[in-house]
Scaffold this motif. Sequence first.
Motif, PDB file in Angstrom:
ATOM      1  N   LEU A  77       0.912  -1.302   0.010  1.00 51.21           N
ATOM      2  CA  LEU A  77      -0.050   0.010  -0.139  1.00 51.21           C
ATOM      3  C   LEU A  77       0.774   1.332   0.066  1.00 51.21           C
ATOM      4  O   LEU A  77       0.252   2.521  -0.055  1.00 51.21           O
ATOM      5  CB  LEU A  77      -0.785   0.085   1.107  1.00 51.21           C
ATOM      6  N   GLY A  78       2.113   1.076  -0.146  1.00 48.25           N
ATOM      7  CA  GLY A  78       3.218   2.259  -0.194  1.00 48.25           C
ATOM      8  C   GLY A  78       3.583   2.663   1.586  1.00 48.25           C
ATOM      9  O   GLY A  78       3.989   3.802   1.249  1.00 48.25           O
ATOM     10  N   GLY A  79       2.844   2.234   2.341  1.00 51.67           N
ATOM     11  CA  GLY A  79       3.184   2.669   3.683  1.00 51.67           C
ATOM     12  C   GLY A  79       4.495   2.018   4.285  1.00 51.67           C
ATOM     13  O   GLY A  79       5.046   1.215   3.787  1.00 51.67           O
ATOM     14  N   SER A  80       4.787   2.455   5.511  1.00 52.03           N
ATOM     15  CA  SER A  80       6.019   2.039   6.097  1.00 52.03           C
ATOM     16  C   SER A  80       5.586   1.014   7.376  1.00 52.03           C
ATOM     17  O   SER A  80       4.575   1.426   7.836  1.00 52.03           O
ATOM     18  CB  SER A  80       7.133   2.960   6.401  1.00 52.03           C
ATOM     19  N   VAL A  81       6.783   0.363   7.913  1.00 51.87           N
ATOM     20  CA  VAL A  81       6.320  -0.647   8.811  1.00 51.87           C
ATOM     21  C   VAL A  81       7.367  -0.544   9.798  1.00 51.87           C
ATOM     22  O   VAL A  81       8.682  -0.556   9.777  1.00 51.87           O
ATOM     23  CB  VAL A  81       6.483  -2.074   8.390  1.00 51.87           C
ATOM     24  N   LEU A  82       7.120  -0.481  11.205  1.00 53.65           N
ATOM     25  CA  LEU A  82       7.935  -0.573  12.161  1.00 53.65           C
ATOM     26  C   LEU A  82       7.741  -1.662  12.912  1.00 53.65           C
ATOM     27  O   LEU A  82       6.579  -2.189  13.157  1.00 53.65           O
ATOM     28  CB  LEU A  82       7.844   0.677  13.219  1.00 53.65           C
ATOM     29  N   SER A  83       8.738  -2.615  12.972  1.00 53.81           N
ATOM     30  CA  SER A  83       8.406  -3.757  13.508  1.00 53.81           C
ATOM     31  C   SER A  83       9.405  -4.178  14.704  1.00 53.81           C
ATOM     32  O   SER A  83      10.861  -3.973  14.583  1.00 53.81           O
ATOM     33  CB  SER A  83       8.538  -4.658  12.137  1.00 53.81           C
ATOM     34  N   VAL A  84       8.932  -4.529  15.638  1.00 53.28           N
ATOM     35  CA  VAL A  84       9.963  -5.176  16.609  1.00 53.28           C
ATOM     36  C   VAL A  84       9.860  -6.758  16.617  1.00 53.28           C
ATOM     37  O   VAL A  84       8.827  -7.146  16.799  1.00 53.28           O
ATOM     38  CB  VAL A  84       9.135  -4.680  18.114  1.00 53.28           C
ATOM     39  N   SER A  85      10.718  -7.269  15.989  1.00 53.65           N
ATOM     40  CA  SER A  85      10.779  -8.585  15.912  1.00 53.65           C
ATOM     41  C   SER A  85      10.694  -9.323  17.008  1.00 53.65           C
ATOM     42  O   SER A  85      10.040 -10.470  16.784  1.00 53.65           O
ATOM     43  CB  SER A  85      12.179  -8.863  15.068  1.00 53.65           C
ATOM     44  N   ASP A  86      11.166  -9.124  18.161  1.00 54.01           N
ATOM     45  CA  ASP A  86      10.977 -10.081  19.468  1.00 54.01           C
ATOM     46  C   ASP A  86      10.677  -8.890  20.563  1.00 54.01           C
ATOM     47  O   ASP A  86      11.491  -8.840  21.359  1.00 54.01           O
ATOM     48  CB  ASP A  86      12.070 -10.843  19.570  1.00 54.01           C
ATOM     49  N   VAL A  87       9.308  -8.764  20.700  1.00 54.35           N
ATOM     50  CA  VAL A  87       9.034  -7.904  21.628  1.00 54.35           C
ATOM     51  C   VAL A  87       9.515  -8.516  23.042  1.00 54.35           C
ATOM     52  O   VAL A  87      10.047  -7.652  24.018  1.00 54.35           O
ATOM     53  CB  VAL A  87       7.723  -7.146  21.760  1.00 54.35           C
ATOM     54  N   SER A  88       9.068  -9.540  23.358  1.00 57.83           N
ATOM     55  CA  SER A  88       9.427 -10.203  24.570  1.00 57.83           C
ATOM     56  C   SER A  88      10.511 -10.109  24.943  1.00 57.83           C
ATOM     57  O   SER A  88      10.909 -10.114  26.235  1.00 57.83           O
ATOM     58  CB  SER A  88       8.717 -11.691  24.224  1.00 57.83           C
ATOM     59  N   SER A  89      11.819 -10.053  24.127  1.00 57.77           N
ATOM     60  CA  SER A  89      13.058 -10.141  24.740  1.00 57.77           C
ATOM     61  C   SER A  89      13.316  -8.595  24.993  1.00 57.77           C
ATOM     62  O   SER A  89      14.237  -8.347  25.738  1.00 57.77           O
ATOM     63  CB  SER A  89      14.076 -10.650  23.582  1.00 57.77           C
ATOM     64  N   SER A  90      12.598  -7.496  24.421  1.00 58.49           N
ATOM     65  CA  SER A  90      13.084  -6.310  24.770  1.00 58.49           C
ATOM     66  C   SER A  90      12.287  -5.560  25.927  1.00 58.49           C
ATOM     67  O   SER A  90      12.629  -5.654  27.237  1.00 58.49           O
ATOM     68  CB  SER A  90      12.945  -5.415  23.396  1.00 58.49           C
ATOM     69  N   SER A  91      10.896  -5.049  25.476  1.00 61.18           N
ATOM     70  CA  SER A  91      10.291  -4.392  26.709  1.00 61.18           C
ATOM     71  C   SER A  91       9.717  -5.154  27.993  1.00 61.18           C
ATOM     72  O   SER A  91       9.909  -4.970  28.896  1.00 61.18           O
ATOM     73  CB  SER A  91       9.040  -3.832  26.114  1.00 61.18           C
ATOM     74  N   VAL A  92       9.306  -6.598  27.512  1.00 67.04           N
ATOM     75  CA  VAL A  92       8.760  -7.298  28.386  1.00 67.04           C
ATOM     76  C   VAL A  92       9.911  -7.807  29.394  1.00 67.04           C
ATOM     77  O   VAL A  92       9.650  -7.792  30.686  1.00 67.04           O
ATOM     78  CB  VAL A  92       8.060  -8.605  27.919  1.00 67.04           C
ATOM     79  N   ALA A  93      11.123  -8.051  28.931  1.00 68.33           N
ATOM     80  CA  ALA A  93      12.220  -8.537  29.829  1.00 68.33           C
ATOM     81  C   ALA A  93      12.443  -7.597  30.845  1.00 68.33           C
ATOM     82  O   ALA A  93      12.963  -7.493  31.858  1.00 68.33           O
ATOM     83  CB  ALA A  93      13.157  -8.877  28.979  1.00 68.33           C
ATOM     84  N   LYS A  94      12.213  -5.993  30.356  1.00 69.22           N
ATOM     85  CA  LYS A  94      12.719  -4.998  31.332  1.00 69.22           C
ATOM     86  C   LYS A  94      11.459  -4.798  32.344  1.00 69.22           C
ATOM     87  O   LYS A  94      11.422  -3.950  32.900  1.00 69.22           O
ATOM     88  CB  LYS A  94      12.779  -3.857  30.391  1.00 69.22           C
ATOM     89  N   GLY A  95      10.476  -5.561  32.141  1.00 70.73           N
ATOM     90  CA  GLY A  95       9.280  -5.438  32.897  1.00 70.73           C
ATOM     91  C   GLY A  95       8.205  -4.370  32.605  1.00 70.73           C
ATOM     92  O   GLY A  95       7.488  -3.789  33.427  1.00 70.73           O
ATOM     93  N   GLU A  96       8.255  -3.904  31.277  1.00 66.43           N
ATOM     94  CA  GLU A  96       7.328  -3.162  30.870  1.00 66.43           C
ATOM     95  C   GLU A  96       6.035  -3.768  30.801  1.00 66.43           C
ATOM     96  O   GLU A  96       5.861  -4.868  30.090  1.00 66.43           O
ATOM     97  CB  GLU A  96       7.944  -2.385  29.543  1.00 66.43           C
TER      98      GLU A  96
END
Lengths: 306, 154
Positions: free
Chosen positions: A68-87
Amino acid sequence: MLFQKSLVSIEDVSTEDIEEILKISDSMVKLLEAHKNPHSMDSYVMATLFFEPSTRTRLSFESAMHRLGGSVLSVSDVSSSSVAKGETLADTIRMAEAYSDIIVIRHPLEGAARLATQFTAKPIINAGDGSGQHPTQTLLDLFTIWKEFHSLDGLNVSLVGDLKYGRTVHSLIMALSRYDVNINLVSPPSLRIPDHFLARIPKSKKVRITESLDDVIDSSDVLYVTRIQKERFADKNEYLGLIGSYSIDEVIAGKMKKSAIIMHPLPRVDEIKPEVDFTGNARYFRQASYGVPVRMALISLMMGVS
Amino acid sequence: MAERTLLVSKINNGTVIDHIPPGKSFKVLSILSIDSRISYTVTIAVHVLSKKGGYKDIIKIEDRFLQRDELDRISMVAPGATISIIKDYEIVEKFTVKIPDEIVGIVNCPNQNCISNSREPIKSRFVVKSQKPILIQCFYCQRPLTDLEIITNI
Ligand SMILES: Nc1ncnc2c1ncn2[C@@H]1O[C@H](COP(=O)(O)OP(=O)(O)OP(=O)(O)O)[C@@H](O)[C@H]1O
Ligand SMILES: [Mg+2]
Ligand SMILES: [Zn+2]
C-alpha cells in the motif's frame, strides 16, 4: 464504518463492513495480479508488535502495508526487549502509539488486543491473542469462500478436526452464522465444540454435530480442515488413531462435489495428505495467498484511504 | 401479620440483609470482611424458614451502612437479597440488590491465560449477559462464568 476503529474480534465488525472488506479485497487481488501497487498509504506508518512468533501472519501484514506504499515499524521480538525490562503491555502500546498510525498486535495472553485499545486512540488490529481471537484469519477465510462461490449464502460448510481449542474455527463459525449457511461440525468427541460456545450460535442456525466425515463429505461445499495438535493428547496412540479417521486423502477428496473446496488455516501437519494438493478441490494455498489483499483492504478501510 | 417472635432484639441503626439464599450468608460475611476483628454487633441467622416459602439466611449488622461496591458484590453471590436500612429502629429504606450491567474489579477471571490476570494497570471487567440465571463474560478474554464460578472467583 471501520474508519479509525479497532478490530479485536470478528464480532466487532458489522455485516455491511464485512461486505465492504470482501469487495475491496477483490479489487486488491486484481491490483496485485496486475502488479500495480497503490501508493495510498505513503504517509502512514504501521507498528507490528509480535509478543509471540508468527512468521506467516507478520509477513502478510507487513507485505500488505508495503504494497500500500506505507512503512512498517517492526519489533521482531518484543518479548526479549520491553517485556524483559518489565514494561507493561499498556506502556508498550503508549510508546507504539507515539510512533505509528495503526498497531498490529499478536500476544500469548487472551484479551491482550482488547486491553491495547484502552491505552491508545489509534486503531488496533488483533493478529491473534492466545487461544482467543484471530479476526483477520476469519476475514480471509470468508473472502476465500466468497471468491469461490460469489456469495456466502446457500452453502454447506463443514468444519473438521479440533473444534474445541481451535480459535480460527470459533471465529469462523460466529461469522458464518450471520449468513444462510448450514454448518456441520465434525470432530472426535474429545475435541467437540464446547457447549458454552455452541450456546452463542443463534438458535435459528442449522448446526449438525457428528463424529463421522462420511456424514458430510458428499454434501459439503466447503470442507474447512483444522490442525489436531499432538500436544492435546496424553496418549500418542489416541492421537494416531484419531488423525487416521480425520485426515483427508485422495480417496476422501474424490467423494466431494466437483465444485467443493478444501480449506485449512495452515500450517498443516497430517490432516491433509500432500497428494490432495493436486486435486481440483484444494484451495488452502490460495486461501493463504489472500492474506495480503484482505489485510490491504482492512488497513485501507481503517485508515480511511481508498 | 406481625412476626410473633424476632430471633434477635431490634437494632437501633444499621443494615439488615434478608432473603439471602440459604447457606450464602458465609460468603456475604466474607465479602463484607466481617470477622473476629469487628467492633460492631452482627447477628446471623442461617437456614430459617421464609414466609415466602423455602429457606433463607439473614444478616443484621449494627451501625454499618453498605457501599455501592459492597452491594454489587452481594448481588452476585446472593441475588434477590433485600437490604433494609434501619435508623431509630425503623426501616428508612428498603430495596433488592441489583446486579450491575458491568462488574468491575470484583470478580477475577478464572482463565489464567487472560490478560486481566497479568501485571497491567487495569481492573477485571465482566459484562453481564444474563441476570437470571446469572451469566457474565470477561470483557478481555470473553470467558463466560456461571453462578458457581462467580462465587469461587469473587
Ligand atoms: N429494627 C429492626 N431491627 C432488626 N431487624 C429489623 C428491624 N426492622 C426490620 N427488620 C428486619 O428487616 C427485614 C425486613 O423487614 P420488613 O418489616 O420489611 O419484613 P417483611 O414484612 O417480612 O418483608 P419481606 O417481604 O422483605 O420479607 C426483616 O428481616 C425484619 O425482621
Ligand atoms: Mg420477611
Ligand atoms: Zn478473562
